[in-house]
Scaffold this active site. Sequence first.
Site, PDB file in Angstrom:
ATOM      1  N   ARG A  86       0.841  -1.192   0.000  1.00  0.00           N
ATOM      2  CA  ARG A  86       0.000   0.000   0.000  1.00  0.00           C
ATOM      3  C   ARG A  86       0.883   1.252   0.000  1.00  0.00           C
ATOM      4  O   ARG A  86       1.968   1.244   0.576  1.00  0.00           O
ATOM      5  CB  ARG A  86      -0.893   0.009   1.239  1.00  0.00           C
ATOM      6  CG  ARG A  86      -1.970  -1.051   1.213  1.00  0.00           C
ATOM      7  CD  ARG A  86      -2.872  -0.953   2.422  1.00  0.00           C
ATOM      8  NE  ARG A  86      -2.231  -1.384   3.650  1.00  0.00           N
ATOM      9  CZ  ARG A  86      -1.681  -0.588   4.544  1.00  0.00           C
ATOM     10  NH1 ARG A  86      -1.720   0.726   4.387  1.00  0.00           N
ATOM     11  NH2 ARG A  86      -1.113  -1.079   5.628  1.00  0.00           N
ATOM     12  N   TYR A 229      -1.504  -3.493  -7.001  1.00  0.00           N
ATOM     13  CA  TYR A 229      -1.213  -4.338  -5.832  1.00  0.00           C
ATOM     14  C   TYR A 229      -2.220  -4.193  -4.695  1.00  0.00           C
ATOM     15  O   TYR A 229      -2.551  -3.083  -4.273  1.00  0.00           O
ATOM     16  CB  TYR A 229       0.177  -3.984  -5.292  1.00  0.00           C
ATOM     17  CG  TYR A 229       0.677  -4.995  -4.288  1.00  0.00           C
ATOM     18  CD1 TYR A 229       1.397  -6.110  -4.699  1.00  0.00           C
ATOM     19  CD2 TYR A 229       0.379  -4.865  -2.940  1.00  0.00           C
ATOM     20  CE1 TYR A 229       1.820  -7.057  -3.781  1.00  0.00           C
ATOM     21  CE2 TYR A 229       0.796  -5.809  -2.023  1.00  0.00           C
ATOM     22  CZ  TYR A 229       1.526  -6.903  -2.449  1.00  0.00           C
ATOM     23  OH  TYR A 229       1.945  -7.842  -1.542  1.00  0.00           O
ATOM     24  N   GLY A 230      -2.636  -5.311  -4.152  1.00  0.00           N
ATOM     25  CA  GLY A 230      -3.346  -5.405  -2.871  1.00  0.00           C
ATOM     26  C   GLY A 230      -4.356  -4.303  -2.609  1.00  0.00           C
ATOM     27  O   GLY A 230      -5.208  -3.992  -3.439  1.00  0.00           O
ATOM     28  N   GLY A 231      -4.226  -3.707  -1.437  1.00  0.00           N
ATOM     29  CA  GLY A 231      -5.192  -2.714  -1.002  1.00  0.00           C
ATOM     30  C   GLY A 231      -5.262  -1.484  -1.889  1.00  0.00           C
ATOM     31  O   GLY A 231      -6.220  -0.720  -1.829  1.00  0.00           O
ATOM     32  N   LYS A 238      -9.433  -2.310   1.701  1.00  0.00           N
ATOM     33  CA  LYS A 238      -9.149  -1.158   2.564  1.00  0.00           C
ATOM     34  C   LYS A 238      -9.944   0.080   2.133  1.00  0.00           C
ATOM     35  O   LYS A 238     -10.419   0.841   2.967  1.00  0.00           O
ATOM     36  CB  LYS A 238      -7.656  -0.850   2.538  1.00  0.00           C
ATOM     37  CG  LYS A 238      -6.761  -2.026   2.901  1.00  0.00           C
ATOM     38  CD  LYS A 238      -7.010  -2.526   4.300  1.00  0.00           C
ATOM     39  CE  LYS A 238      -5.950  -3.544   4.713  1.00  0.00           C
ATOM     40  NZ  LYS A 238      -6.201  -4.076   6.052  1.00  0.00           N
ATOM     41  N   HIS A 258     -10.790  -2.310  11.605  1.00  0.00           N
ATOM     42  CA  HIS A 258      -9.675  -3.122  11.109  1.00  0.00           C
ATOM     43  C   HIS A 258      -9.437  -4.253  12.118  1.00  0.00           C
ATOM     44  O   HIS A 258      -8.443  -4.257  12.849  1.00  0.00           O
ATOM     45  CB  HIS A 258      -8.448  -2.208  10.989  1.00  0.00           C
ATOM     46  CG  HIS A 258      -7.286  -2.821  10.271  1.00  0.00           C
ATOM     47  ND1 HIS A 258      -5.983  -2.418  10.478  1.00  0.00           N
ATOM     48  CD2 HIS A 258      -7.215  -3.797   9.344  1.00  0.00           C
ATOM     49  CE1 HIS A 258      -5.176  -3.109   9.693  1.00  0.00           C
ATOM     50  NE2 HIS A 258      -5.895  -3.962   9.003  1.00  0.00           N
ATOM     51  N   SER A 281      -0.934  -3.521  10.785  1.00  0.00           N
ATOM     52  CA  SER A 281      -0.634  -4.488   9.734  1.00  0.00           C
ATOM     53  C   SER A 281       0.536  -5.389  10.119  1.00  0.00           C
ATOM     54  O   SER A 281       1.498  -4.939  10.733  1.00  0.00           O
ATOM     55  CB  SER A 281      -0.269  -3.746   8.459  1.00  0.00           C
ATOM     56  OG  SER A 281      -1.323  -2.897   8.111  1.00  0.00           O
ATOM     57  N   CYS A 283       0.947  -7.849  12.243  1.00  0.00           N
ATOM     58  CA  CYS A 283       1.223  -8.184  13.649  1.00  0.00           C
ATOM     59  C   CYS A 283       0.674  -9.572  13.978  1.00  0.00           C
ATOM     60  O   CYS A 283       0.444  -9.895  15.139  1.00  0.00           O
ATOM     61  CB  CYS A 283       0.552  -7.192  14.593  1.00  0.00           C
ATOM     62  SG  CYS A 283       1.471  -5.696  14.894  1.00  0.00           S
ATOM     63  N   GLY A 284       0.392 -10.374  12.945  1.00  0.00           N
ATOM     64  CA  GLY A 284      -0.073 -11.731  13.204  1.00  0.00           C
ATOM     65  C   GLY A 284      -1.578 -11.836  13.375  1.00  0.00           C
ATOM     66  O   GLY A 284      -2.070 -12.731  14.063  1.00  0.00           O
ATOM     67  N   THR A 286      -3.812 -12.735  11.157  1.00  0.00           N
ATOM     68  CA  THR A 286      -4.325 -13.981  10.562  1.00  0.00           C
ATOM     69  C   THR A 286      -3.997 -15.156  11.484  1.00  0.00           C
ATOM     70  O   THR A 286      -4.811 -16.079  11.644  1.00  0.00           O
ATOM     71  CB  THR A 286      -3.730 -14.172   9.146  1.00  0.00           C
ATOM     72  OG1 THR A 286      -4.041 -13.004   8.386  1.00  0.00           O
ATOM     73  CG2 THR A 286      -4.313 -15.377   8.442  1.00  0.00           C
ATOM     74  N   ASP A 306      -9.354  -9.774   9.063  1.00  0.00           N
ATOM     75  CA  ASP A 306      -8.835  -8.415   8.838  1.00  0.00           C
ATOM     76  C   ASP A 306      -9.827  -7.294   9.141  1.00  0.00           C
ATOM     77  O   ASP A 306      -9.435  -6.268   9.655  1.00  0.00           O
ATOM     78  CB  ASP A 306      -8.346  -8.286   7.384  1.00  0.00           C
ATOM     79  CG  ASP A 306      -7.446  -7.064   7.175  1.00  0.00           C
ATOM     80  OD1 ASP A 306      -6.640  -6.761   8.070  1.00  0.00           O
ATOM     81  OD2 ASP A 306      -7.558  -6.415   6.124  1.00  0.00           O
ATOM     82  N   ASN A 399       6.540  -8.422   2.236  1.00  0.00           N
ATOM     83  CA  ASN A 399       5.083  -8.196   2.201  1.00  0.00           C
ATOM     84  C   ASN A 399       4.427  -9.078   1.140  1.00  0.00           C
ATOM     85  O   ASN A 399       3.364  -8.752   0.633  1.00  0.00           O
ATOM     86  CB  ASN A 399       4.794  -6.719   1.915  1.00  0.00           C
ATOM     87  CG  ASN A 399       3.338  -6.349   2.147  1.00  0.00           C
ATOM     88  OD1 ASN A 399       2.699  -6.853   3.080  1.00  0.00           O
ATOM     89  ND2 ASN A 399       2.787  -5.496   1.293  1.00  0.00           N
ATOM     90  N   SER A 400       5.071 -10.202   0.801  1.00  0.00           N
ATOM     91  CA  SER A 400       4.440 -11.097  -0.187  1.00  0.00           C
ATOM     92  C   SER A 400       3.191 -11.717   0.434  1.00  0.00           C
ATOM     93  O   SER A 400       3.082 -11.844   1.659  1.00  0.00           O
ATOM     94  CB  SER A 400       5.425 -12.166  -0.645  1.00  0.00           C
ATOM     95  OG  SER A 400       5.964 -12.850   0.465  1.00  0.00           O
ATOM     96  N   ARG A 401       2.261 -12.098  -0.409  1.00  0.00           N
ATOM     97  CA  ARG A 401       0.920 -12.439   0.091  1.00  0.00           C
ATOM     98  C   ARG A 401       0.365 -13.713  -0.508  1.00  0.00           C
ATOM     99  O   ARG A 401       0.697 -14.088  -1.622  1.00  0.00           O
ATOM    100  CB  ARG A 401      -0.043 -11.300  -0.289  1.00  0.00           C
ATOM    101  CG  ARG A 401       0.304  -9.945   0.302  1.00  0.00           C
ATOM    102  CD  ARG A 401      -0.066  -9.867   1.739  1.00  0.00           C
ATOM    103  NE  ARG A 401       0.288  -8.596   2.340  1.00  0.00           N
ATOM    104  CZ  ARG A 401      -0.473  -7.960   3.231  1.00  0.00           C
ATOM    105  NH1 ARG A 401      -1.623  -8.460   3.613  1.00  0.00           N
ATOM    106  NH2 ARG A 401      -0.053  -6.836   3.767  1.00  0.00           N
ATOM    107  N   ARG A 432       2.939  -4.351  18.264  1.00  0.00           N
ATOM    108  CA  ARG A 432       4.228  -5.010  18.422  1.00  0.00           C
ATOM    109  C   ARG A 432       5.049  -4.127  19.352  1.00  0.00           C
ATOM    110  O   ARG A 432       5.536  -3.077  18.933  1.00  0.00           O
ATOM    111  CB  ARG A 432       4.851  -5.047  17.030  1.00  0.00           C
ATOM    112  CG  ARG A 432       5.702  -6.187  16.711  1.00  0.00           C
ATOM    113  CD  ARG A 432       6.075  -6.128  15.242  1.00  0.00           C
ATOM    114  NE  ARG A 432       5.395  -7.157  14.499  1.00  0.00           N
ATOM    115  CZ  ARG A 432       5.764  -8.427  14.466  1.00  0.00           C
ATOM    116  NH1 ARG A 432       6.834  -8.832  15.121  1.00  0.00           N
ATOM    117  NH2 ARG A 432       5.073  -9.305  13.775  1.00  0.00           N
ATOM    118  N   ASN A 530      -1.568 -17.865  22.893  1.00  0.00           N
ATOM    119  CA  ASN A 530      -2.417 -16.685  23.127  1.00  0.00           C
ATOM    120  C   ASN A 530      -3.814 -17.101  23.587  1.00  0.00           C
ATOM    121  O   ASN A 530      -4.574 -16.281  24.112  1.00  0.00           O
ATOM    122  CB  ASN A 530      -2.482 -15.812  21.873  1.00  0.00           C
ATOM    123  CG  ASN A 530      -1.119 -15.197  21.562  1.00  0.00           C
ATOM    124  OD1 ASN A 530      -0.300 -15.023  22.475  1.00  0.00           O
ATOM    125  ND2 ASN A 530      -0.859 -14.898  20.300  1.00  0.00           N
TER     126      ASN A 530
END
Length: 622
Positions: A86, A229-231, A238, A258, A281, A283-284, A286, A306, A399-401, A432, A530
């Site tokens: 993004r 790309y993405g968002g 987004k 979010h 974004s 921070c785990g 998923t 998300d 940042n690969s997805r 984080r 967690n």
Amino acid sequence: MTSDKTYSVEEVRAGAPADAPEELVAWVTEQANLAKPDSIYWADGSDEEWDRLTTEMVEGGTFTRLNPEKRPNCFLARSLPSDVARVESRTFICCEKEEDAGPTNHWADPAEMRATLKEKFDGVMRGRTMYVVPFSMGPLGGPISQLGIEITDSAYVVVSMRIMTRMGAAALKLIGEGKPWVPALHSVGYPLRDADGTTREEVAWPCNDDKYITHFPETNEIISYGSGYGGNALLGKKCFALRIASTMARRDGWMAEHMLILRLTEEATGKQFHVTAAFPSACGKTNLAMLQPTIPGYKVSTVGDDIAWMRPGADGRLYAINPEAGFFGVAPGTSYHTNPMAMDTMKANSIFTNVALTDDGDVWWEGIDAPLPDHLIDWLGNDYTPADAADGKKAAHPNSRFTVPAEQCPIICEDWEAPAGVPIDAILFGGRRATNVPLVAEQYDPAHGVFIGASVASEVTAAATDVKAGSLRHDPFAMLPFCGYNMADYWGHWLEMQAKLGSKFPKIYQVNWFRKDEEGHFMWPGYGDNSRVLDWIVRRAGGEVEAIDGVTGRYPKIEDFNLDGLDIDEAKWNKLFEINPAAWAAELDDTEEYFTQFGDKLPAEITAELGKFRERIAAAQA
Ligand code: OXD
Ligand code: MN
């Protein structure tokens, strides 16, 4: 000179599905006459369309088909280094008054931006197909769902939208029945022909160095130029589900957040508990959404990873849906150890972007289970060997997805598509944070909960190109790049929603999985462990356990917290909750300074919380 084709409404109508209403046909005609594509294609979301477009992209070099025995119906795309994330610096909120966008957004005057974009879009699709992509955010026809139409010149976007949204004929049918829809216009900004007839070679990843990701919240419109790309390009995510939806939500008394959504089921009783959680974004999120509990007695199922749209239900509780239909997750670090459910979700029918390719046609990234092979093709399309790794080069972009259908997740909640959503019991905010922030803290009261969300700060990762990785940045509610209006008004909206729902509004918790010791080692195992934090939150909600008042909120008592099987003794536990009053006083100074940019718009409740926080620090120092 070439003569551009002019589209008449009748001609566009003739090529459109019968369901397309006149106003949509008129909009498509207008955009076609501006962008001047060679043809117009209405996406229906069918398997045949997916097969055709993916095959065309394989032939054109945008996609590599992965080994069908290992990853059936899966594809790899490589973007350009200039188009990997993004672009926050090129993301604009275009509303009449600058103060309505607020100091944390890039504002642009709507009329000026429209004029700029009109020039950019003039002839931008010459030599290309204009795809018209109807989609629903949220289950089709659901009371919380919303419809949209994305016009794009990217087939990659069309197939990605098919995974990420309910895309195609069924969404168009609802639009045809008169339901409102959001127009979302997108171009990669790489015409294959210019007005004077000069032609340009097609490339595997067309895009433009000049980028505009623009939102017009007063008229619910999105226009995006220059990125594939993405968002930046999948405009349902987004742009719509957060930036535009947050402004709709404020107007209409709901919330667009979010946040992931998960269900925790107590196995013995079948009791369900629903949690939403906001993290900046990468921070785990998923991983948390698909958590595999390490403690007995609970089952987790995933509703979303998300975004959450939340609305008060008839019973006065807050109900959430996941507006998306797929997961667009960060690949590096994802493995059977960190997220087995995500790994199983991406076994088929998935798109991978900017990961590495193995010699046997599978994917690889840093942190995946398989060791680094002797040879790969890296995300730039170059040979890659262990010597490159030794040089510190990454095979996959950080940042690969993976883009995967949510329904393929083995633990997708059985009613994840329930149109009215699931009732939310607790809301988590995290970031984080190597220092200062304890493992978990419960709000003192609702306004303190909003303060917790407003003061989120996190170490920066790779999801945006234009922020410095590693530094700490404020990311209130993890919405900094995604709030479509003034962030302080957004906090005011949260306070109003809390007032409206009273005691039925979910309790808010601050969590931090990332605290480090003096040697720089993570102090908390994270991932499946967690679940121990969730277990404490559930037992707090059930009134089973008490909490201790602390500086940042209310903390668990060690004896109430399930640490079975962990190497965490009382000394380590105390470190996880250690508060350094001086460090907190400095952090609060920084937070206060951050808040000053909102001027008069800062809700009085937030200022009051700052004062109470200072009193708690003073008491701890005494
Ligand atoms: C995302 C992000 O891609 O938050 O979800 O950046
Ligand atoms: Mn996100």
